[in-house]
Scaffold this motif. Structure first.
Motif, PDB file in Angstrom:
ATOM      1  N   LEU A 199       0.810  -1.220   0.000  1.00  0.00           N
ATOM      2  CA  LEU A 199       0.000   0.000   0.000  1.00  0.00           C
ATOM      3  C   LEU A 199       0.845   1.273   0.000  1.00  0.00           C
ATOM      4  O   LEU A 199       0.289   2.384  -0.023  1.00  0.00           O
ATOM      5  N   PHE A 200       2.168   1.122   0.064  1.00  0.00           N
ATOM      6  CA  PHE A 200       3.081   2.265   0.104  1.00  0.00           C
ATOM      7  C   PHE A 200       2.782   3.173   1.301  1.00  0.00           C
ATOM      8  O   PHE A 200       2.707   4.394   1.173  1.00  0.00           O
ATOM      9  N   VAL A 201       2.605   2.528   2.490  1.00  0.00           N
ATOM     10  CA  VAL A 201       2.371   3.278   3.720  1.00  0.00           C
ATOM     11  C   VAL A 201       3.314   2.744   4.785  1.00  0.00           C
ATOM     12  O   VAL A 201       3.963   1.695   4.622  1.00  0.00           O
ATOM     13  N   HIS A 202       3.355   3.446   5.915  1.00  0.00           N
ATOM     14  CA  HIS A 202       4.203   3.020   7.021  1.00  0.00           C
ATOM     15  C   HIS A 202       3.542   1.844   7.748  1.00  0.00           C
ATOM     16  O   HIS A 202       2.309   1.785   7.850  1.00  0.00           O
ATOM     17  N   PRO A 203       4.315   0.894   8.304  1.00  0.00           N
ATOM     18  CA  PRO A 203       3.729  -0.235   9.055  1.00  0.00           C
ATOM     19  C   PRO A 203       2.821   0.207  10.196  1.00  0.00           C
ATOM     20  O   PRO A 203       1.821  -0.468  10.486  1.00  0.00           O
ATOM     21  N   ASN A 204       3.157   1.342  10.833  1.00  0.00           N
ATOM     22  CA  ASN A 204       2.293   1.818  11.908  1.00  0.00           C
ATOM     23  C   ASN A 204       0.918   2.220  11.387  1.00  0.00           C
ATOM     24  O   ASN A 204      -0.085   2.122  12.097  1.00  0.00           O
ATOM     25  N   THR A 205       0.885   2.704  10.143  1.00  0.00           N
ATOM     26  CA  THR A 205      -0.402   3.032   9.528  1.00  0.00           C
ATOM     27  C   THR A 205      -1.236   1.768   9.343  1.00  0.00           C
ATOM     28  O   THR A 205      -2.449   1.749   9.589  1.00  0.00           O
ATOM     29  N   VAL A 206      -0.563   0.687   8.956  1.00  0.00           N
ATOM     30  CA  VAL A 206      -1.266  -0.596   8.816  1.00  0.00           C
ATOM     31  C   VAL A 206      -1.791  -1.060  10.179  1.00  0.00           C
ATOM     32  O   VAL A 206      -2.929  -1.525  10.290  1.00  0.00           O
ATOM     33  N   ARG A 207      -0.971  -0.942  11.209  1.00  0.00           N
ATOM     34  CA  ARG A 207      -1.407  -1.358  12.547  1.00  0.00           C
ATOM     35  C   ARG A 207      -2.621  -0.548  12.997  1.00  0.00           C
ATOM     36  O   ARG A 207      -3.570  -1.094  13.591  1.00  0.00           O
ATOM     37  N   TYR A 208      -2.608   0.749  12.732  1.00  0.00           N
ATOM     38  CA  TYR A 208      -3.739   1.593  13.104  1.00  0.00           C
ATOM     39  C   TYR A 208      -5.007   1.157  12.365  1.00  0.00           C
ATOM     40  O   TYR A 208      -6.079   1.040  12.962  1.00  0.00           O
ATOM     41  N   ARG A 209      -4.849   0.879  11.061  1.00  0.00           N
ATOM     42  CA  ARG A 209      -6.018   0.485  10.271  1.00  0.00           C
ATOM     43  C   ARG A 209      -6.551  -0.873  10.709  1.00  0.00           C
ATOM     44  O   ARG A 209      -7.770  -1.117  10.692  1.00  0.00           O
ATOM     45  N   LEU A 210      -5.675  -1.770  11.109  1.00  0.00           N
ATOM     46  CA  LEU A 210      -6.128  -3.072  11.600  1.00  0.00           C
ATOM     47  C   LEU A 210      -6.962  -2.918  12.877  1.00  0.00           C
ATOM     48  O   LEU A 210      -7.957  -3.627  13.068  1.00  0.00           O
ATOM     49  N   ARG A 211      -6.520  -1.995  13.748  1.00  0.00           N
ATOM     50  CA  ARG A 211      -7.311  -1.735  14.954  1.00  0.00           C
ATOM     51  C   ARG A 211      -8.664  -1.151  14.589  1.00  0.00           C
ATOM     52  O   ARG A 211      -9.691  -1.502  15.186  1.00  0.00           O
ATOM     53  N   ARG A 212      -8.699  -0.257  13.590  1.00  0.00           N
ATOM     54  CA  ARG A 212      -9.963   0.337  13.147  1.00  0.00           C
ATOM     55  C   ARG A 212     -10.864  -0.718  12.523  1.00  0.00           C
ATOM     56  O   ARG A 212     -12.084  -0.716  12.720  1.00  0.00           O
ATOM     57  N   ILE A 213     -10.287  -1.653  11.783  1.00  0.00           N
ATOM     58  CA  ILE A 213     -11.083  -2.734  11.184  1.00  0.00           C
ATOM     59  C   ILE A 213     -11.736  -3.564  12.281  1.00  0.00           C
ATOM     60  O   ILE A 213     -12.920  -3.925  12.195  1.00  0.00           O
ATOM     61  N   ALA A 214     -11.001  -3.852  13.348  1.00  0.00           N
ATOM     62  CA  ALA A 214     -11.559  -4.620  14.460  1.00  0.00           C
ATOM     63  C   ALA A 214     -12.686  -3.860  15.132  1.00  0.00           C
ATOM     64  O   ALA A 214     -13.697  -4.447  15.551  1.00  0.00           O
ATOM     65  N   GLU A 215     -12.551  -2.527  15.235  1.00  0.00           N
ATOM     66  CA  GLU A 215     -13.600  -1.721  15.859  1.00  0.00           C
ATOM     67  C   GLU A 215     -14.836  -1.645  14.982  1.00  0.00           C
ATOM     68  O   GLU A 215     -15.970  -1.758  15.462  1.00  0.00           O
ATOM     69  N   VAL A 216     -14.629  -1.443  13.685  1.00  0.00           N
ATOM     70  CA  VAL A 216     -15.745  -1.229  12.761  1.00  0.00           C
ATOM     71  C   VAL A 216     -16.481  -2.523  12.431  1.00  0.00           C
ATOM     72  O   VAL A 216     -17.722  -2.568  12.413  1.00  0.00           O
ATOM     73  N   ALA A 217     -15.729  -3.590  12.162  1.00  0.00           N
ATOM     74  CA  ALA A 217     -16.333  -4.852  11.706  1.00  0.00           C
ATOM     75  C   ALA A 217     -16.369  -5.925  12.783  1.00  0.00           C
ATOM     76  O   ALA A 217     -16.949  -6.999  12.565  1.00  0.00           O
ATOM     77  N   GLY A 218     -15.757  -5.651  13.924  1.00  0.00           N
ATOM     78  CA  GLY A 218     -15.765  -6.641  14.989  1.00  0.00           C
ATOM     79  C   GLY A 218     -14.954  -7.871  14.673  1.00  0.00           C
ATOM     80  O   GLY A 218     -15.217  -8.947  15.228  1.00  0.00           O
ATOM     81  N   ARG A 219     -13.962  -7.760  13.780  1.00  0.00           N
ATOM     82  CA  ARG A 219     -13.143  -8.901  13.383  1.00  0.00           C
ATOM     83  C   ARG A 219     -11.665  -8.527  13.452  1.00  0.00           C
ATOM     84  O   ARG A 219     -11.240  -7.526  12.875  1.00  0.00           O
ATOM     85  N   ASP A 220     -10.925  -9.351  14.193  1.00  0.00           N
ATOM     86  CA  ASP A 220      -9.487  -9.156  14.306  1.00  0.00           C
ATOM     87  C   ASP A 220      -8.803  -9.966  13.210  1.00  0.00           C
ATOM     88  O   ASP A 220      -8.811 -11.209  13.248  1.00  0.00           O
TER      89      ASP A 220
END
Length: 378
Positions: free
Chosen positions: A335-356
């Motif tokens: 995605l041409f982003v920083h790994p921390n950005t991916v970690r943040y988005r993964l946390r948001r995915i868990a919050e929004v969709a309820g799936r880790d």
């Protein structure tokens, strides 16, 4: 028994009946009966006294009194007067006759009359027990048929006033929550049903049981901790998987929970390590693969649509993370982003969709949601 004693008892039968009813009025539950029920009990007392008088005339040839004595009253009276209360009535009548023995017996025949009263009271008690046992057996068979009809209506989603009324007649009451459990069909349905009902009574729960989808369906309702109640009832089900449908507010909404529980039971074999009990939502991926439309719609509504509407490239990040095999660094490079950005988005995915997405089973559900969203979006 000599003829004089028989004549005395026969002449006193009307007075004994009246005295017996007067004594019964001292019982609080009898005084609370309606006029019709009281009159019906009076008929039974009179019939019992008449049979007793016949037994005095032929003490050795007269047959023992049977359930036919109670035939003078409608069958519904058994529902108004319990076996315990019937025994109380017998005690009242027998006690009255025993008190009257000195006035009823001919000279020298007091002991013979008391013996006859004792024998008759024993026989009439057995007859009463037989009547109540037959009524209970018939009522149990009728209740079983009604319960089977209610369960079938819940499976079909036909929950109208008639179904709710029939459930109420079986003892169903309004609680804080209702759910459905599905398990394997028992080898001894009566034993399993008895254990379930005993456990439900112990925990103050309402329960309906029946066969559905080749398995055993249990509709459970109550107040307080739903999870504790489910665990307690699940422990009473036959060995094998137990699937729990979503919790709803009332019996009117339970058909969806029933459908999910049965669908989960059909899919649970695909997850040999599934816990017992397991929520039907935990089997959503297996159910979707097997063609369960409820599961497919839930994947779209609970995962794909929220990720799409949330923006922030959450859906794109989820797809990339899954495509590279769950690597944060690989996702960041894709995605041409920083790994921390991916970690943040993964946390948001868990919050929004309820799936880790770092949990394999959750990642599998998201993968199926993405596939369904691409070919059949809402």
């Amino acid at each position: 028994m000599a003829s004089p004693t028989w004549r005395r008892v026969q002449q006193a039968s009307g007075r004994l009946s009246r005295l017996a009813v007067q004594r019964m009025d001292e019982l609080p539950w009898f005084a609370a009966l309606g006029a019709r029920e009281r009159a019906e009990v009076g008929l039974v007392v009179q019939a019992g006294l008449e049979a007793f008088i016949r037994s005095l005339r032929q003490p050795f040839d007269a047959p023992a009194p049977g359930p036919e004595i109670f035939a003078v009253a409608p069958r519904q009276l058994v529902r108004s007067v319990s076996l315990k209360q019937t025994v109380q009535l017998i005690r009242v009548v027998v006690g009255l006759v025993d008190e009257e023995v000195p006035r009823l017996a001919a000279p020298g025949e007091d002991d013979q009359l008391r013996l006859q009263v004792l024998r008759y009271s024993r026989d009439i008690a057995f007859a009463a027990a037989e009547v109540h046992a037959s009524a209970a057996e018939a009522r149990g068979a009728w209740d079983a048929r009604v319960e089977a009809g209610v369960v079938e209506a819940l499976v079909r989603g036909q929950v109208g006033e008639f179904t709710l009324a029939r459930a109420t007649s079986l003892g169903w009451t309004k609680g804080e929550w209702v759910t459905a459990l599905a398990g394997r069909a028992p080898s001894s349905p009566d034993d399993t049903s008895g254990e379930l009902r005993a456990a439900a009574r112990h925990h103050g729960l309402c329960v309906l049981t029946g066969e559905a989808g080749g398995g055993l369906l249990v509709v459970l309702g109550g107040t307080g901790s739903a999870r504790e109640a489910v665990d307690a009832l699940a422990a009473r089900l036959p060995d094998g998987p137990v699937v729990v449908g979503p919790f709803v507010d009332g019996l009117e909404q339970v058909p969806d929970s029933v459908g999910e529980a049965l669908a989960g039971l059909g899919a649970v074999a695909a997850w040999p390590e599934a816990p017992r009990p397991v929520d039907s939502g935990e089997l959503i991926a297996e159910r979707a693969v097997l063609g369960d439309e409820r599961a497919r719609r839930r994947l779209l509504e609970e995962i794909h649509s929220p990720l799409t509407q949330a923006g922030g490239d959450l859906l794109k990040t989820a797809c990339a993370f899954l495509d590279v095999g769950g690597s944060i660094e690989g996702t960041a490079r894709a995605l041409f982003v920083h790994p921390n950005t991916v970690r943040y988005r993964l946390r948001r995915i868990a919050e929004v969709a309820g799936r880790d997405l770092t949990v394999p089973r959750s990642a599998h559900a998201v993968r199926l949601a993405v596939i369904l969203g691409r070919v059949d979006p809402l």
